[in-house]
Design a protein around this motif. Structure first.
Motif, PDB file in Angstrom:
ATOM      1  N   TYR A 166       0.834  -1.206   0.000  1.00 31.92           N
ATOM      2  CA  TYR A 166       0.000   0.000   0.000  1.00 31.92           C
ATOM      3  C   TYR A 166       0.867   1.255   0.000  1.00 31.92           C
ATOM      4  O   TYR A 166       0.573   2.240  -0.702  1.00 31.92           O
ATOM      5  CB  TYR A 166      -0.910   0.013   1.224  1.00 31.92           C
ATOM      6  CG  TYR A 166      -2.150  -0.836   1.104  1.00 31.92           C
ATOM      7  CD1 TYR A 166      -3.073  -0.647   0.070  1.00 31.92           C
ATOM      8  CD2 TYR A 166      -2.435  -1.823   2.056  1.00 31.92           C
ATOM      9  CE1 TYR A 166      -4.220  -1.411  -0.020  1.00 31.92           C
ATOM     10  CE2 TYR A 166      -3.588  -2.590   1.971  1.00 31.92           C
ATOM     11  CZ  TYR A 166      -4.467  -2.393   0.926  1.00 31.92           C
ATOM     12  OH  TYR A 166      -5.610  -3.149   0.835  1.00 31.92           O
ATOM     13  N   ARG A 167       1.923   1.245   0.796  1.00 36.43           N
ATOM     14  CA  ARG A 167       2.788   2.423   0.875  1.00 36.43           C
ATOM     15  C   ARG A 167       3.501   2.662  -0.454  1.00 36.43           C
ATOM     16  O   ARG A 167       3.687   3.808  -0.872  1.00 36.43           O
ATOM     17  CB  ARG A 167       3.800   2.259   2.019  1.00 36.43           C
ATOM     18  CG  ARG A 167       3.180   2.329   3.414  1.00 36.43           C
ATOM     19  CD  ARG A 167       4.219   2.074   4.491  1.00 36.43           C
ATOM     20  NE  ARG A 167       5.228   3.120   4.542  1.00 36.43           N
ATOM     21  CZ  ARG A 167       5.185   4.180   5.351  1.00 36.43           C
ATOM     22  NH1 ARG A 167       4.155   4.341   6.174  1.00 36.43           N
ATOM     23  NH2 ARG A 167       6.145   5.072   5.344  1.00 36.43           N
ATOM     24  N   PHE A 176       1.114  11.327   4.021  1.00 37.07           N
ATOM     25  CA  PHE A 176       0.609   9.993   4.328  1.00 37.07           C
ATOM     26  C   PHE A 176      -0.118   9.983   5.675  1.00 37.07           C
ATOM     27  O   PHE A 176      -1.223   9.459   5.807  1.00 37.07           O
ATOM     28  CB  PHE A 176       1.779   9.009   4.331  1.00 37.07           C
ATOM     29  CG  PHE A 176       1.423   7.590   4.667  1.00 37.07           C
ATOM     30  CD1 PHE A 176       0.987   6.723   3.684  1.00 37.07           C
ATOM     31  CD2 PHE A 176       1.546   7.119   5.969  1.00 37.07           C
ATOM     32  CE1 PHE A 176       0.652   5.406   3.994  1.00 37.07           C
ATOM     33  CE2 PHE A 176       1.227   5.811   6.282  1.00 37.07           C
ATOM     34  CZ  PHE A 176       0.778   4.954   5.289  1.00 37.07           C
ATOM     35  N   GLU A 177       0.504  10.585   6.673  1.00 36.27           N
ATOM     36  CA  GLU A 177      -0.093  10.588   8.007  1.00 36.27           C
ATOM     37  C   GLU A 177      -1.378  11.405   8.037  1.00 36.27           C
ATOM     38  O   GLU A 177      -2.373  10.997   8.668  1.00 36.27           O
ATOM     39  CB  GLU A 177       0.918  11.135   9.018  1.00 36.27           C
ATOM     40  CG  GLU A 177       2.107  10.198   9.230  1.00 36.27           C
ATOM     41  CD  GLU A 177       3.202  10.820  10.077  1.00 36.27           C
ATOM     42  OE1 GLU A 177       3.024  11.987  10.525  1.00 36.27           O
ATOM     43  OE2 GLU A 177       4.238  10.158  10.301  1.00 36.27           O
ATOM     44  N   TYR A 201      -4.572   5.523  -0.805  1.00 33.86           N
ATOM     45  CA  TYR A 201      -3.938   5.255  -2.098  1.00 33.86           C
ATOM     46  C   TYR A 201      -4.897   5.592  -3.237  1.00 33.86           C
ATOM     47  O   TYR A 201      -4.544   6.287  -4.190  1.00 33.86           O
ATOM     48  CB  TYR A 201      -3.494   3.796  -2.179  1.00 33.86           C
ATOM     49  CG  TYR A 201      -3.396   3.261  -3.585  1.00 33.86           C
ATOM     50  CD1 TYR A 201      -2.520   3.830  -4.511  1.00 33.86           C
ATOM     51  CD2 TYR A 201      -4.191   2.195  -4.013  1.00 33.86           C
ATOM     52  CE1 TYR A 201      -2.441   3.348  -5.813  1.00 33.86           C
ATOM     53  CE2 TYR A 201      -4.120   1.716  -5.299  1.00 33.86           C
ATOM     54  CZ  TYR A 201      -3.243   2.292  -6.198  1.00 33.86           C
ATOM     55  OH  TYR A 201      -3.172   1.828  -7.479  1.00 33.86           O
ATOM     56  N   HIS A 202      -6.139   5.089  -3.138  1.00 31.02           N
ATOM     57  CA  HIS A 202      -7.110   5.357  -4.195  1.00 31.02           C
ATOM     58  C   HIS A 202      -7.417   6.850  -4.296  1.00 31.02           C
ATOM     59  O   HIS A 202      -7.608   7.374  -5.401  1.00 31.02           O
ATOM     60  CB  HIS A 202      -8.388   4.560  -3.944  1.00 31.02           C
ATOM     61  CG  HIS A 202      -8.284   3.124  -4.330  1.00 31.02           C
ATOM     62  ND1 HIS A 202      -8.354   2.695  -5.638  1.00 31.02           N
ATOM     63  CD2 HIS A 202      -8.109   2.000  -3.585  1.00 31.02           C
ATOM     64  CE1 HIS A 202      -8.225   1.387  -5.686  1.00 31.02           C
ATOM     65  NE2 HIS A 202      -8.073   0.933  -4.459  1.00 31.02           N
ATOM     66  N   VAL A 246      -8.272  13.467   0.615  1.00 31.23           N
ATOM     67  CA  VAL A 246      -9.095  12.360   1.086  1.00 31.23           C
ATOM     68  C   VAL A 246     -10.514  12.826   1.374  1.00 31.23           C
ATOM     69  O   VAL A 246     -11.489  12.131   1.059  1.00 31.23           O
ATOM     70  CB  VAL A 246      -8.470  11.707   2.331  1.00 31.23           C
ATOM     71  CG1 VAL A 246      -9.398  10.657   2.925  1.00 31.23           C
ATOM     72  CG2 VAL A 246      -7.123  11.072   1.966  1.00 31.23           C
ATOM     73  N   LYS A 247     -10.660  14.013   1.940  1.00 28.38           N
ATOM     74  CA  LYS A 247     -11.988  14.537   2.245  1.00 28.38           C
ATOM     75  C   LYS A 247     -12.814  14.678   0.974  1.00 28.38           C
ATOM     76  O   LYS A 247     -13.967  14.250   0.911  1.00 28.38           O
ATOM     77  CB  LYS A 247     -11.861  15.884   2.945  1.00 28.38           C
ATOM     78  CG  LYS A 247     -13.198  16.481   3.369  1.00 28.38           C
ATOM     79  CD  LYS A 247     -12.988  17.773   4.146  1.00 28.38           C
ATOM     80  CE  LYS A 247     -14.332  18.364   4.582  1.00 28.38           C
ATOM     81  NZ  LYS A 247     -14.143  19.631   5.349  1.00 28.38           N
ATOM     82  N   ASP A 248     -12.242  15.289  -0.053  1.00 28.43           N
ATOM     83  CA  ASP A 248     -12.959  15.469  -1.319  1.00 28.43           C
ATOM     84  C   ASP A 248     -13.298  14.123  -1.955  1.00 28.43           C
ATOM     85  O   ASP A 248     -14.399  13.936  -2.489  1.00 28.43           O
ATOM     86  CB  ASP A 248     -12.114  16.292  -2.295  1.00 28.43           C
ATOM     87  CG  ASP A 248     -12.094  17.769  -1.939  1.00 28.43           C
ATOM     88  OD1 ASP A 248     -12.956  18.211  -1.158  1.00 28.43           O
ATOM     89  OD2 ASP A 248     -11.211  18.487  -2.452  1.00 28.43           O
TER      90      ASP A 248
END
Length: 330
Positions: free
Chosen positions: A97-98, A148-149, A196-197, A239-241
């Motif tokens: 994943y990373r 990432f965090e 990731y996605h 990520v929010k969007d």
């Protein structure tokens, strides 16, 4: 078994190309079999997400294309950095994943660089643009670990609760209704998969569904630009969007497919939402600017593949612009 062995061989060849010794590869694999799930997962991550010019093969005359070699030399530092970033994971699965996450950052910056030169009316060799993208990933100011965090924490905050369990044996109408009612709770399972996605597909979303991501990555005269302080606060606009757009598709999208699998013990739903937007207002990869001014509106088809199983609950496997077959449904 033969396909698994071949996939393992392709992984190991790519790792050697990136600079890893056979001893380091063996140490990385540990007690895992070459055909085991962990090594195969890493192989899929590396082989399915190749860096430009990665591990080139000669033609029938034993020669390599010069352009491929130049691109490989330009991208190799990024792949090396991506492997180091990946190997900070606690398992081969997490490392996979990373690795995919780091590569998505590289790809995003390469798209930004391509767009920058297009806007400037310039066309330098692709190897130079690849080198710029590599340098971006290596720049400490980019702080991929920080991204990432922040992404991980945002994914946990937005979708980190208990899984949404829906009985796959319910009627089609009932299942769809339950999914729509709980759309804002349904995620992609592991937060590592989610982030990731999100990084891979965020550019495929309509511009008006990427407001937080754009605020976070406003350009200040350079393609890298100055990061908004969201990430320093542990927040991720990307990520929010992405998750907000996914929820909108689950709530409002058309049902493009409903399939019962595993003898009726599981369900695969395909959600499709078509968004019309002004072509010239975006300039994204999915909706390129039209210099002719023709065809003022462009349809973007967003596809979400949702699986419902007893042991996982309702989870989205992929979300974005979809495959060619998906888009042919427009």
């Amino acid at each position: 078994m033969r396909k698994r062995t071949q996939l393992a061989e392709r992984l190991e060849s790519a790792l050697r190309w990136a600079g890893m010794s056979d001893e380091a590869i063996t140490e990385l694999r540990g007690d895992e079999e070459r055909t085991g799930p962990g090594w195969q997962r890493l192989a899929k991550a590396v082989v399915d997400n190749p860096y430009p010019g990665m591990d080139p093969k000669p033609n029938s005359k034993g020669k390599f294309k010069a352009r491929t070699l130049r691109e490989g030399e330009a991208s190799r530092p990024a792949m090396n950095a991506g492997l180091k970033f990946a190997l900070e994971g606690s398992s081969l699965k997490e490392a996979s994943y990373r690795y995919e996450y780091f590569k998505a950052i590289f790809d995003s910056e390469k798209r930004n660089i391509d767009k920058k030169y297009d806007n400037e009316g310039k066309n330098p060799p692709n190897s130079e643009k690849i080198k710029e993208a590599s340098e971006f990933t290596l720049d400490p100011k980019t702080d991929i670990q920080g991204k990432f965090e922040a992404d991980f924490e945002t994914a946990k905050d937005m979708r980190g609760g208990d899984p949404v369990y829906i009985d796959p044996r319910e009627s089609q109408e009932k299942i769809i209704s339950l999914v729509r009612e709980q759309a804002e709770r349904i995620g992609m399972g592991n937060p590592l998969s989610t982030i990731y996605h999100a990084r891979k597909h965020i550019h495929e979303l309509p511009e008006d569904e990427r407001e937080n991501e754009q605020e976070q990555h406003q350009n200040k005269g350079t393609v890298q630009g100055k990061e908004n302080d969201r990430e320093s606060r542990g927040e991720s606009g990307t990520v929010k969007d992405y998750l907000n757009s996914l929820a909108k598709t689950l709530k409002e999208g058309e049902i493009a497919g409903f399939e019962r699998t595993q003898d009726g013990q599981a369900v695969h739903l395909t959600f499709r939402r078509v968004v019309e937007q002004a072509r010239g207002s975006t300039g994204t990869a999915s909706v390129p600017e039209d210099p002719t001014g023709r065809d003022e509106e462009k349809k973007t088809t967003l596809i979400g593949h949702l699986y419902i199983r007893d042991h996982t609950g309702a989870q989205v496997a992929t979300y974005g612009r979809g495959s060619k077959n998906d888009r042919e449904l427009e």
